[in-house]
Scaffold this active site. Structure first.
Site, PDB file in Angstrom:
ATOM      1  N   HIS A 240       0.989  -1.264   0.009  1.00 49.63           N
ATOM      2  CA  HIS A 240       0.008  -0.061  -0.131  1.00 49.63           C
ATOM      3  C   HIS A 240       0.882   1.330   0.047  1.00 49.63           C
ATOM      4  CE1 HIS A 240      -3.215  -2.900   1.159  1.00 49.63           C
ATOM      5  NE2 HIS A 240      -4.148  -1.905   0.812  1.00 49.63           N
TER       6      HIS A 240
ATOM      7  N   LYS B  68     -14.131   5.620   5.471  1.00 49.18           N
ATOM      8  CA  LYS B  68     -14.780   6.388   4.574  1.00 49.18           C
ATOM      9  C   LYS B  68     -16.220   6.655   4.153  1.00 49.18           C
ATOM     10  CE  LYS B  68     -13.578   7.222  -0.434  1.00 49.18           C
ATOM     11  NZ  LYS B  68     -13.990   6.097  -1.256  1.00 49.18           N
TER      12      LYS B  68
END
Length: 916
Positions: free
Chosen positions: A146, A574
């Site tokens: 990531h 999110k």
């Protein structure tokens, strides 16, 4: 008595010493003007921290605006380098504190293995319970690529060397000359750091990322993991001496790097195969090195030592079948060395000849044979540590080094399967079918032994590649062993058919086989990834549908009746805010665990946590304790992403401490739960009810701003350096799925990274305060319920402490500067005021729950670290805002300005020790 303040004194001295060296270097490299400029800006920022003065504020802004581009670049570098020095000093301080505990045998360090075993003994947890727990227990830590490590490898290496020099400086036995030499080396390393470019000149390739991951296996994991297992075994032998202990391998590292295809077009089947090949090459090289060292040490002569008949026969056979004359050990009586010479040669031939070792089990058999022979003439109480460690290493790493997970998006499988079914006239519009019809069709195809994929058929490029991936997994099992790839993860799992599609594709490659007599073989665990709030809520329905299908139950039976389930921390946060996401994740685990238990299936949860608080980050030990306790005994997987790798595993001593804490926490917690399994009291139902209500109010508050305020996306795009972050070369994959500008396709990493840079840390705390305050206002006793939850419920305590950390790292005075970047001042002011109001509310409520007067009062080390860094992060934020304003005003891209912005991004990331 040592006070808390005293414990940080060596750290403060070290930081001051490093700062002085940096000051000397600034004067040498940029003259007194550079040093004075840096000092003026630092002092003004420090003054603004103590009390806001308009005069100082405007003076600071004027100073920054007046800097020439060359001087501005030097100032940015000065503050950035300072953070790398602080990071090295804080790493050394952790090591220093650990050694102080180890030297004081009367006071075991909290979270140590020794303390955990002693605690279990004190609680009268039997050896039988611990033995049973260890048989079932597993902790898999999965490194990923990531893109959250902003710091270059070369800078990390310098930071590591500086930390090692600081460790040497701590020795009380140094002579004056030795101390002077170390200080000189420190000066030279810091000078090198000053001259090292912190920005990557290109995006890393996937193979670059693979190399980076292999670095940690090579330098850290290969040695530290067996040591952790040995420490557990030694401690159990000490406290539970009535039993003979042989601790199974319960702690492992795996990887996604080279196997994570979701949204990364550069992870091709060829790249995955090269990854597996590189992993094997590294582990074979590591084994060879240890075998050569063993050969030096096992100089026993058969004229003086009774060697077992098994070893003697193996040597005779091996020398006649496996090894050339010039490779044989020349001294006939040194039988162990003769045997090791054969083993080294077979290891070297493992990749290219049938004479080499075919599997890790063959190597392990030879090592165990030597061990048994040695124990015929060597006391067992004094085992040969190097040999025992190598045996453990082979058990841990095999010939594959670490299991590589494969991951892809559910839509990719669906599209490929739709084309395959259309080509063979089974179904013309598979993707248009209802879920019920899909399930019926997939079940029929899974129970039909006939193949679907046509060898000579022309498929689209995407479908061909999908078929190749599953063929590759089959080849990998044959070449590297089935442990090389065990799990296939389905991103954005929305329905049960998403998993059956993967199982059907696996069937076409021979990974799932239905024989004529009705028996089934299955070599690949298919794991759903539940990411959004909606998916988490639907998870239990999906699992029940699968477990009700005989074909899927048979598949699981072959895989030891264990279903792996991955939980995404980023998209849920999110989607619904951090408090709601964390509660939905916790609740989903309980529901999924309970449903699976009804079918006699265990659940292994894979926690897709990021390094930042907005993506489920935090200490590894706290991450484990915050899970539903009843789920830990079935095994746990956790991702270790980006900057987490360097902060936890760059230095061996810190890696040992982090893994020791995780191992001790998991063993002790699982043993406690096992002892209390008949009681089943892990949390009060009133707490669960409270969290349901708090979560719902928090969710509504979050949605009202993020999804229902038309100006929010404008604010996010303009009041953060989101666009500029996209220019950082820190990862091989694109910043958004499908290269789309839509909010739902924006990856969680840049979402969190941008908010962190602007010091708002919005995803890590926003809307939590509203939910908690609403609950408190519903009844006079509710505040006492929350305080009880904080004291007695690890999940809630972890949630509150992470919120405290987020508020502590956020800085709304600095954030106000970013809000001013929004072109529509009405939007900027309105949304910023909303954020400020929620921040103040959240802080007030958290202090009410913890009954403290300031944030992080109970963790002074973390609080002091944040305070120590803030005056040096602030200048970078002020400069970044100034640069972004200039950059966005220009009609054409100004490369020099952009490069300086990117340097501030790197510096702030180093200062806050977080990106995304």
């Amino acid at each position: 008595m040592v006070t808390k303040q005293d414990t940080s004194l060596p750290l403060r001295k070290e930081v001051k010493m490093l700062g002085n060296i940096l000051g000397e270097i600034l004067i040498y490299q940029g003259g007194k003007e550079l040093f004075d400029t840096v000092e003026r800006i630092r002092i003004m920022c420090k003054s603004l921290r103590l009390h806001v003065e308009d005069e100082t504020y405007h003076e600071l802004k004027s100073e920054i605006a007046s800097l020439s581009p060359a001087m501005r670049m030097q100032v940015i570098r000065a503050f950035s380098v300072y953070f790398h020095l602080i990071n090295a000093a804080e790493q050394n301080h952790r090591i220093r504190r650990r050694r102080e505990y180890q030297l004081n045998s009367d006071n075991e360090q909290p979270g140590s293995i020794e303390q955990a075993i002693q605690s279990m003994k004190d609680k009268h947890i039997s050896g039988e319970i611990i033995e049973d727990v260890l048989k079932r227990l597993s902790l898999d830590l999965i490194i990923t690529a990531h893109p959250t490590e902003a710091t270059k490898r070369s800078v990390l290496e310098i930071q590591k060397r500086i930390a090692n020099l600081l460790i040497r400086l701590d020795s009380p036995l140094l002579t004056n000359k030795e101390r002077k030499n170390i200080e000189e080396s420190l000066y030279n390393e810091i000078t090198t750091l000053w001259h090292t470019d912190e920005l990557r000149d290109r995006k890393p390739t996937v193979i670059d990322e693979v190399r980076n991951g292999l670095y940690y296996f090579d330098k850290i994991f290969f040695d530290v993991l067996p040591d952790i297992h040995q420490e557990v075994e030694d401690s159990l032998n000490g406290h539970y001496s009535e039993q003979e202990w042989s601790v199974p391998t319960f702690l492992r590292f795996g990887s996604w790097i080279g196997g994570d295809r979701d949204g990364n077009p550069f992870v091709t089947p060829e790249v995955t195969w090269e990854t597996l090949t590189r992993q094997r090459a590294l582990v074979l090289k590591k084994y060879e090195k240890v075998l050569i060292e063993l050969m030096k040490r096992l100089s026993h002569s058969s004229a003086r030592t009774p060697i077992s008949e098994a070893v003697l026969q193996a040597v005779e056979y091996g020398e006649s079948h496996y090894i050339e004359e010039d490779k044989k050990w020349p001294v006939h009586n040194e039988v162990y060395r003769r045997m090791l010479a054969i083993m080294i040669e077979r290891l070297r031939m493992a990749e290219e000849s049938k004479l080499g070792y075919g599997t890790a089990e063959e190597l392990l058999t030879d090592l165990m044979m030597i061990k048994e022979s040695i124990y015929g003439h060597h006391p067992k109480a004094h085992e040969l540590k190097l040999l025992q460690k190598l045996i453990r290493q082979v058990q841990l790493f095999g010939f594959h080094l670490g299991t590589l997970d494969i991951r892809n998006h559910s839509e990719e499988h669906s599209a490929a399967l739709a084309e395959i079914l259309r080509k063979v006239n089974v179904e013309s519009d598979y993707q248009g079918l209802s879920e019920e019809r899909k399930m019926n069709l997939l079940e029929n195809l899974l129970t039909d032994p006939r193949p679907l994929v046509l060898a000579r058929e022309e498929y689209s490029e995407d479908t061909r590649e999908m078929i190749e991936v599953f063929d590759l997994i089959k080849r990998a099992h044959k070449e590297f062993g089935k442990e090389s790839i065990r799990v296939y993860i389905v991103s954005m799992t929305r329905s049960a058919s998403d998993l059956l599609e993967v199982l059907l594709l696996a069937k076409e490659a021979g990974l799932y086989r239905l024989h004529a007599d009705g028996t089934v073989e299955s070599d690949l665990n298919v794991a759903p990834l539940l990411e959004t709030i909606e998916d988490l809520s639907n998870g239990s329905t999906i699992l029940k549908q699968l477990l009700d299908m005989p074909v899927y139950r048979e598949h699981l039976r072959i895989l030891n009746n264990q279903q792996e389930i991955m939980l995404g921390y980023s998209d849920g946060s999110k989607d619904g805010g951090t408090l709601t996401a964390n509660w939905k994740l916790y609740k989903a685990q309980i529901e999924l665990h309970d449903i699976a238990k009804e079918y006699g299936v265990s659940t292994k949860f894979f926690h897709g946590r990021g390094g930042s608080l907005g993506r489920g980050g935090g200490p590894l030990r706290r991450s484990l304790l915050s899970q539903p306790l009843e789920t830990l005994g079935d095994g746990v997987k956790i991702t270790e992403q980006g900057e987490v790798l360097s902060s936890r595993y760059l230095i061996k001593e810190i890696a040992s401490r982090s893994l020791e804490q995780a191992a001790s926490t998991l063993i002790e917690t699982a043993a406690n739960v096992s002892k209390q399994s008949e009681q089943g009291h892990f949390r009060d139902p009133a707490w669960v009810e409270a969290m349901e209500e708090i979560s719902e109010v928090s969710y509504q508050k979050y949605q009202s701003l993020v999804f229902n305020d038309d100006g929010f996306l404008t604010y996010f795009n303009q009041a953060t350096p989101l666009k500029e972050i996209g220019e950082l070369n820190i990862g091989s994959r694109p910043m958004a799925r499908k290269n789309s500008d839509k909010f739902e396709n924006l990856r969680a990493i840049p979402w969190v990274f941008a908010w962190t840079q602007s010091r708002q840390l919005f995803p890590a705390w926003y809307a939590a305060g509203s939910g908690l305050k609403w609950y408190i206002d519903q009844g006079e006793s509710n505040i006492f319920t929350l305080r009880e939850m904080y004291q007695d419920w690890p999940f809630f305590r972890s949630t509150v402490d992470n919120l405290q950390m987020a508020l502590m790292k956020a800085d709304l005075k600095t954030a106000k500067e970013y809000a001013a970047l929004v072109q529509d001042s009405e939007i900027g002011l309105r949304i910023f005021e909303n954020i400020v109001e929620e921040y103040n509310l959240t802080k007030q409520v958290l202090l009410e729950i913890t009954e403290d007067t300031e944030l992080l009062e109970q963790t002074p080390n973390i609080k002091d670290s944040v305070h120590r860094r803030n005056p040096y992060v602030d200048p970078l934020n002020f400069i970044q805002v100034h640069l972004i304003h200039e950059l966005r005003e220009k009609e054409e891209m100004d490369t020099e300005l952009l490069i300086q912005v990117l340097h501030t991004i790197n510096g702030i990331a180093a200062g806050l020790r977080n990106t995304g």
